[in-house]
Design a protein around this motif. Structure first.
Motif, short mmCIF file in Angstrom:
data_model
loop_
_atom_site.label_atom_id
_atom_site.label_comp_id
_atom_site.label_asym_id
_atom_site.label_seq_id
_atom_site.Cartn_x
_atom_site.Cartn_y
_atom_site.Cartn_z
N GLU A 142 1.24 -5.54 3.99
CA GLU A 142 2.39 -5.26 4.84
C GLU A 142 2.49 -3.80 5.22
O GLU A 142 2.15 -2.91 4.44
CB GLU A 142 3.69 -5.64 4.12
N ASN A 143 2.96 -3.57 6.44
CA ASN A 143 3.31 -2.24 6.92
C ASN A 143 2.13 -1.26 6.94
O ASN A 143 2.31 -0.05 6.77
CB ASN A 143 4.47 -1.67 6.10
N VAL A 144 0.93 -1.76 7.16
CA VAL A 144 -0.24 -0.89 7.27
C VAL A 144 -0.31 -0.34 8.69
O VAL A 144 -0.07 -1.06 9.66
CB VAL A 144 -1.53 -1.66 6.91
N SER A 167 -0.27 -2.66 0.71
CA SER A 167 0.91 -2.41 1.55
C SER A 167 1.17 -0.92 1.75
O SER A 167 0.85 -0.10 0.89
CB SER A 167 2.15 -3.03 0.92
N ASN A 168 1.75 -0.58 2.89
CA ASN A 168 2.19 0.78 3.22
C ASN A 168 1.07 1.80 3.21
O ASN A 168 1.27 2.97 2.87
CB ASN A 168 3.32 1.22 2.28
N VAL A 169 -0.12 1.39 3.60
CA VAL A 169 -1.27 2.29 3.71
C VAL A 169 -1.32 2.82 5.15
O VAL A 169 -1.05 2.09 6.10
CB VAL A 169 -2.58 1.57 3.35
N THR A 170 -1.71 4.09 5.30
CA THR A 170 -1.97 4.68 6.61
C THR A 170 -3.43 5.12 6.63
O THR A 170 -3.87 5.85 5.73
CB THR A 170 -1.05 5.88 6.88
N ILE A 171 -4.17 4.69 7.65
CA ILE A 171 -5.57 5.05 7.80
C ILE A 171 -5.68 5.92 9.05
O ILE A 171 -5.28 5.52 10.13
CB ILE A 171 -6.47 3.81 7.91
N GLU A 181 -4.18 7.48 -4.06
CA GLU A 181 -3.68 8.85 -4.14
C GLU A 181 -3.10 9.07 -5.52
O GLU A 181 -2.41 8.21 -6.05
CB GLU A 181 -2.57 9.07 -3.11
N LYS A 182 -3.38 10.22 -6.07
CA LYS A 182 -2.73 10.60 -7.33
C LYS A 182 -1.49 11.40 -6.99
O LYS A 182 -1.56 12.40 -6.28
CB LYS A 182 -3.67 11.46 -8.19
N ARG A 183 -0.39 10.93 -7.46
CA ARG A 183 0.87 11.63 -7.22
C ARG A 183 1.46 12.02 -8.56
O ARG A 183 1.37 11.29 -9.54
CB ARG A 183 1.85 10.71 -6.50
N THR A 213 -1.20 4.54 0.00
CA THR A 213 -2.20 5.59 0.14
C THR A 213 -2.36 6.02 1.60
O THR A 213 -2.32 5.18 2.50
CB THR A 213 -3.56 5.10 -0.41
N VAL A 214 -2.56 7.31 1.82
CA VAL A 214 -2.95 7.82 3.13
C VAL A 214 -4.45 8.08 3.05
O VAL A 214 -4.91 8.89 2.23
CB VAL A 214 -2.20 9.12 3.50
N VAL A 215 -5.22 7.40 3.89
CA VAL A 215 -6.68 7.53 3.87
C VAL A 215 -7.09 8.47 4.99
O VAL A 215 -6.97 8.14 6.17
CB VAL A 215 -7.37 6.16 4.04
N ASN A 216 -7.57 9.66 4.60
CA ASN A 216 -7.99 10.66 5.60
C ASN A 216 -9.41 11.14 5.35
O ASN A 216 -9.83 12.15 5.89
CB ASN A 216 -7.02 11.84 5.63
#
Length: 167
Positions: free
Chosen positions: A81-83, A119-123, A153-155, A139-142
């Motif tokens: 969801e919400n990718v 869910s909630n990933v941004t690529i 991502e480690k937060r 996770t934000v994949v950059n």
């Protein structure tokens, strides 16, 4: 009786409207067999962009793919969801005065076979995700992701006590 019919018809039409996905330029979309999706899938290919989707791909609710160059998704991919997937961003920097609304920097995105995107990933633009990789939720994949790994991502979080004033 007629009011009840129109009421049921309106509910039926609302459900259909929610399930439909939006494609901005259908000629820019190539889809394999057995595409499945839930609510509100948005596929947008502008300015000559293309979106290629393999076989047996599943999109959960509220997925958005925006291509100005190329987004390729392999077969047997699960997308949560919400990718959000963007193969471009606005141009900015010393050669530009602020962000330019119609000037973009683009780079293709490739998602391999058998990938699971939480869910909630941004690529972001220019990323290649290797086959059978798992992208952790939020996770934000950059950067490129190797095949057969879990990418997250480690937060770090800090809890700060609240000190209330006593009056």
């Amino acid at each position: 009786m007629l009011n009840k019919f129109f009421s049921l018809f309106r509910v039926f039409m609302m459900k259909i409207k929610i399930l439909v996905f939006k494609v901005s330029h259908p000629h820019s979309l190539v889809v394999g067999q057995k595409l499945r999706f839930r609510k509100r899938l948005s596929l947008r290919a502008d300015a000559g962009g293309k979106i290629n989707i393999g076989d047996c791909v599943f999109f959960n609710n509220d997925v958005s793919i925006n291509a100005r160059e190329l987004v390729t998704i392999g077969s047997h991919v699960l997308i949560g969801e919400n990718v959000k997937i963007y193969d471009h961003n606005h141009a900015f920097g010393k050669n530009y005065e602020g962000v330019q609304p119609n000037t973009f920097k683009t780079a293709p995105i490739t998602i391999g076979d058998g990938v699971w995107i939480g869910s909630n990933v941004t690529i972001l633009k220019g990323v290649t995700i290797g086959s059978r990789a798992i992208i952790a939720a939020g996770t934000v994949v950059n950067q490129d992701v190797q095949p057969d790994v879990i990418y997250q991502e480690k937060r770090s979080f800090e809890q700060i006590p609240i000190h209330y004033r006593e009056d």
